[in-house]
Scaffold this active site. Structure first.
Site, PDB file in Angstrom:
ATOM      1  N   HIS A 101       0.809  -0.895   0.113  1.00 13.72           N
ATOM      2  CA  HIS A 101       0.003  -0.040   0.133  1.00 13.72           C
ATOM      3  C   HIS A 101       0.840   1.147  -0.108  1.00 13.72           C
ATOM      4  CE1 HIS A 101      -2.255  -3.163   2.216  1.00 13.72           C
ATOM      5  NE2 HIS A 101      -3.448  -2.526   2.101  1.00 13.72           N
ATOM      6  N   ASP A 104       2.335   1.904   3.552  1.00 12.40           N
ATOM      7  CA  ASP A 104       2.983   1.004   4.303  1.00 12.40           C
ATOM      8  C   ASP A 104       4.647   1.626   4.191  1.00 12.40           C
ATOM      9  OD1 ASP A 104       0.818  -0.642   3.994  1.00 12.40           O
ATOM     10  OD2 ASP A 104       1.679  -2.054   2.269  1.00 12.40           O
ATOM     11  N   GLU A 268      -9.168 -13.769  -1.547  1.00 13.09           N
ATOM     12  CA  GLU A 268      -8.391 -14.033  -0.437  1.00 13.09           C
ATOM     13  C   GLU A 268      -9.105 -15.310   0.381  1.00 13.09           C
ATOM     14  OE1 GLU A 268      -6.745 -10.732   1.595  1.00 13.09           O
ATOM     15  OE2 GLU A 268      -7.071 -11.731   3.480  1.00 13.09           O
ATOM     16  N   HIS A 271     -11.219 -14.209   3.788  1.00 11.02           N
ATOM     17  CA  HIS A 271     -12.231 -13.437   3.242  1.00 11.02           C
ATOM     18  C   HIS A 271     -13.442 -14.352   2.735  1.00 11.02           C
ATOM     19  CE1 HIS A 271      -9.710  -9.596   2.343  1.00 11.02           C
ATOM     20  NE2 HIS A 271      -9.630  -9.947   3.610  1.00 11.02           N
ATOM     21  N   ASP A 296      -4.851 -13.806  -2.817  1.00  8.08           N
ATOM     22  CA  ASP A 296      -4.078 -13.224  -1.696  1.00  8.08           C
ATOM     23  C   ASP A 296      -4.040 -14.435  -0.832  1.00  8.08           C
ATOM     24  OD1 ASP A 296      -3.396 -10.669  -1.836  1.00  8.08           O
ATOM     25  OD2 ASP A 296      -4.686  -9.723  -0.472  1.00  8.08           O
ATOM     26  N   ASP A 309      -5.652 -13.646   8.874  1.00  5.73           N
ATOM     27  CA  ASP A 309      -4.706 -13.520   8.141  1.00  5.73           C
ATOM     28  C   ASP A 309      -3.498 -14.542   8.436  1.00  5.73           C
ATOM     29  OD1 ASP A 309      -5.603 -11.388   6.503  1.00  5.73           O
ATOM     30  OD2 ASP A 309      -4.865  -9.780   7.507  1.00  5.73           O
ATOM     31  N   ASP A 340      -0.924 -12.455   1.934  1.00  5.19           N
ATOM     32  CA  ASP A 340      -1.646 -11.085   2.838  1.00  5.19           C
ATOM     33  C   ASP A 340      -1.792 -11.931   4.154  1.00  5.19           C
ATOM     34  OD1 ASP A 340      -3.011  -9.380   3.785  1.00  5.19           O
ATOM     35  OD2 ASP A 340      -4.485  -8.974   2.469  1.00  5.19           O
TER      36      ASP A 340
END
Ligand code: XUL
Ligand code: CO
Length: 446
Positions: A101, A104, A268, A271, A296, A309, A340
């Protein structure tokens, strides 16, 4: 100066004692398997935020992480040191991609102008490293969720100034994506959803989100940034209801606003679970719609109801995910497996970041090996072909060809007896299928 006290991680093969050194048991990057190098099937990527920024906080406690650049107290000094540490990490782990990001990389200033200056300084250093190492960016993205200004959303904020700021922030993020040659660009709408419908104009917010995506795509085109645009679904957290709930919901949104030509999906594992689906389900939905973009890589925990995660280690899940990838022939046109994922709060030493990636890479490499073996043996293909065989001729073929209507089907069915109809169905032998899959996992990895 070495930041990480490990040697380069090598393929050591299965059945080795891992107590002596770190090594891959199943991931052998240069090995040709299923017509491609393993590293080209998997395209592993390190997530900058979880690997270098994550302090291992949880809702009840401060971070426990010990990191080799903690001694730098000035935020910009630390940000610069992290780039050195990151590139040493990529080299030692043996990955070719990373993802990040905007936030980050560098601390925010008071204005976007100041923030962009901080960011550009770090990106300059990253670009220099890329020239000497060949490291690539799987995707970059913009953090439009952390700062309190995004309290009610970014593109879906009811406040126009926040929409405008988000667009301005994203514009620079796209420019950075171009500079680092990112192969994809991800939109995860952290705050794009609602807490309560009683104060929300849902339609207007979704139109704003679509407008935002259109503008992003147009600007990328304008500056010649050719990354594949990706939307990342998640059903909840941080908002009660996220608009990009799951693959199917996001695809419907993309089709409604004509975004499906330019955007695909980044899916992901955790998710998927939060949406009440398996990872495999989400990948299947995306790929059958021609919209699988990237993955991800992480896993959830059935015993905990939130997004944890965790590094992927569940072989059954990685086999299922890689089965879909093998059927597709690739993850996506430019996709990869981005970790991730973060260590547990109790795994706070620097080397735990290597262990986490190793178990994740080995789990997907093992999944790839099993999936390719099952495909080579036509295990499931034969079962599925047989299951739908009645559509290959007779009335089934006519249904698929669209040459019969309800009246024809009534005529065909009206005098069929219960026994005849029961005889048209067959046991699925699902337990036998699962035993066969177990057999493939055990045999392939032994
Ligand atoms: C949050 C999440 C993000 C996106 C990028 O759950 O998955 O890290 O992948 O913003
Ligand atoms: Co993600």
């Amino acid at each position: 100066m070495a930041y990480w006290q490990v040697n380069k991680i090598k393929y050591i093969g299965p059945h080795q004692s891992l107590k002596s050194d770190l090594g891959f048991q199943y991931y052998n990057p240069e090995e040709i398997i299923g017509g491609k190098k393993m590293k080209d099937w998997l395209r592993f990527s390190v997530a900058y935020w979880h690997t270098f920024d994550q302090r291992l906080v949880d809702p009840f406690g401060d971070g426990t992480a010990i990191r080799p650049y903690d001694k730098y107290s000035d935020p910009m000094d630390q940000a610069l040191a992290k780039v050195d540490a990151a590139f040493e990490f990529y080299d030692k782990l043996g990955v070719n991609y990373f993802a990040f990001h905007d936030r980050d990389l560098a601390p925010e200033g008071d204005t976007l102008r100041e923030t962009n200056q901080n960011l550009d300084k770090i990106v300059d250093k990253i670009v220099e490293y890329q020239k000497t190492t060949g490291m690539k960016v799987l995707w970059n993205t913009s953090n439009l969720f952390n700062n309190p200004r995004f309290v009610a959303g970014a593109a879906t904020s009811p406040y126009a100034d926040i929409f405008a700021y988000s667009a301005a922030q994203l514009k620079h993020s796209l420019e950075i994506g171009k500079r680092v040659g990112a192969e994809n660009y991800v939109f995860w709408g952290g705050r794009e959803g609602y807490e309560s419908l009683w104060n929300t104009d849902m339609k207007r917010e979704q139109e704003h989100a679509a407008r935002f995506f259109q503008m992003a795509k147009d600007y990328a085109k304008e500056i010649g940034f050719q990354a594949q645009m990706l939307l990342e679904p998640k059903p909840k957290e941080p908002t009660t209801h996220q608009y990009d709930f799951d693959a199917a919901t996001t695809i419907a949104f993309m089709k409604e606003y004509n975004l499906d030509q330019d955007f695909k999906l980044n899916l992901e594992g955790n998710h998927a679970n939060l949406a009440g689906h398996s990872y495999q389900h989400e990948i299947r939905v995306a790929r059958t719609a021609g919209l699988l973009g990237s993955l991800d890589a992480n896993q959830g925990d059935k015993l905990i109801g939130w997004d944890i995660d965790e590094y992927p280690s569940n072989l059954y899940e990685t086999v299922a995910a890689m089965y879909e990838v093998v059927q597709e022939g690739q993850i996506g046109p430019h996709g990869g497996l981005n970790f991730d994922a973060k260590p547990r709060r109790s795994s706070f030493e620097p080397n735990d970041l290597f262990y986490g990636h190793i178990v994740g890479m080995d789990s997907f490499a093992a999944g790839l090996r099993v999936a390719l073996k099952m495909k080579a043996d036509h295990v499931l293909e034969d079962i599925i072909n047989e299951r739908y065989n009645s559509y290959n001729s007779g009335i089934g073929a006519q249904i698929e060809a669209g040459t019969v209507n309800f009246t024809d089907l009534e005529k065909y069915s009206l005098d069929k007896t219960q026994a005849q109809l029961r005889a048209a169905t067959h046991s699925d032998h699902l337990e036998q299928i699962k035993d066969t899959i177990n057999h493939y996992i055990i045999e392939t990895l032994s």
